[in-house]
Motif scaffolding. Sequence first.
Motif, mmCIF file in Angstrom:
data_model
loop_
_atom_site.group_PDB
_atom_site.id
_atom_site.type_symbol
_atom_site.label_atom_id
_atom_site.label_comp_id
_atom_site.label_asym_id
_atom_site.label_seq_id
_atom_site.Cartn_x
_atom_site.Cartn_y
_atom_site.Cartn_z
ATOM 1 N N ILE A 11 -6.223 -4.352 -21.761
ATOM 2 C CA ILE A 11 -6.652 -4.088 -20.382
ATOM 3 C C ILE A 11 -5.386 -4.070 -19.544
ATOM 4 N N ARG A 12 -5.205 -2.957 -18.852
ATOM 5 C CA ARG A 12 -3.971 -2.753 -18.089
ATOM 6 C C ARG A 12 -4.294 -1.999 -16.807
ATOM 7 N N GLY A 58 -12.596 1.956 -21.482
ATOM 8 C CA GLY A 58 -13.234 1.272 -20.376
ATOM 9 C C GLY A 58 -12.487 1.495 -19.077
ATOM 10 N N THR A 59 -13.227 1.438 -17.972
ATOM 11 C CA THR A 59 -12.631 1.595 -16.649
ATOM 12 C C THR A 59 -13.389 0.734 -15.652
ATOM 13 N N LEU A 60 -12.656 0.207 -14.693
ATOM 14 C CA LEU A 60 -13.245 -0.564 -13.604
ATOM 15 C C LEU A 60 -12.286 -0.458 -12.423
ATOM 16 N N LEU A 64 -16.781 -5.985 -23.764
ATOM 17 C CA LEU A 64 -15.646 -5.431 -23.018
ATOM 18 C C LEU A 64 -15.931 -5.389 -21.520
ATOM 19 N N GLY A 65 -17.145 -5.027 -21.121
ATOM 20 C CA GLY A 65 -17.480 -4.995 -19.703
ATOM 21 C C GLY A 65 -17.290 -6.355 -19.061
ATOM 22 N N SER A 66 -17.708 -7.397 -19.735
ATOM 23 C CA SER A 66 -17.561 -8.761 -19.238
ATOM 24 C C SER A 66 -16.087 -9.152 -19.112
ATOM 25 N N GLN A 97 -14.198 -10.084 -15.577
ATOM 26 C CA GLN A 97 -13.447 -11.319 -15.365
ATOM 27 C C GLN A 97 -12.006 -11.019 -14.954
ATOM 28 N N ALA A 98 -11.396 -10.037 -15.601
ATOM 29 C CA ALA A 98 -10.017 -9.667 -15.264
ATOM 30 C C ALA A 98 -9.931 -9.131 -13.836
#
Length: 183
Positions: A4-5, A57-59, A89-91, A95-96
């Motif tokens: 995750i970056r 994944g994206t957020l 992964l969504g969780s 959190q990140a």
Amino acid sequence: MIEIRAEHLHDVPARERLLDACFAGNRRARTSERLREGRRPARGLALAATRAGRLVGTLRLWHVEAGLARPALLLGPLAVDPAIQGQGLGSVMMQAALGRAESLGHGAVLLVGDAPYYARFGFDQALTEGLTLPGPFERVRFLGLELRKGGLAGAAGMVRPTGVLAPVEPVADEAVVARRRAA
């Protein structure tokens, strides 16, 4: 292994494909999109999850005003590759993102989403009762989270975008392009 970056410019095409795969119908017609449209995500709060160099994944979080003069963030969309959904992964991304937002001094986060899923992170419909969105939305899906005590206390009124405007990309005039090709 999944990393995750921070999202990079070269992630954009893969991110758009992932969002299209995860959100059926016209995702760009949603009310939350009106709050993101033409803006940049909040600095340091656009995350990408990659596995072996591939986006999975994206957020992203966006600056908004939760009623009059009350800064907040709008979360969304959160998307995970359908092939690996249900593996946590969504969780991890949530959190990140929330940890990073809190460490950057943000006080509150809003979102429109599945209440049972987001409740585990502390999101609650009661925190948005005095707020409304600029378009249709399901009240039970409009949720808030206080990163700082009182971050949404007394928040009332319309949620408005406040983030940095994204540069407008020039649209090529088809006639000019055709003339150049003919020349």
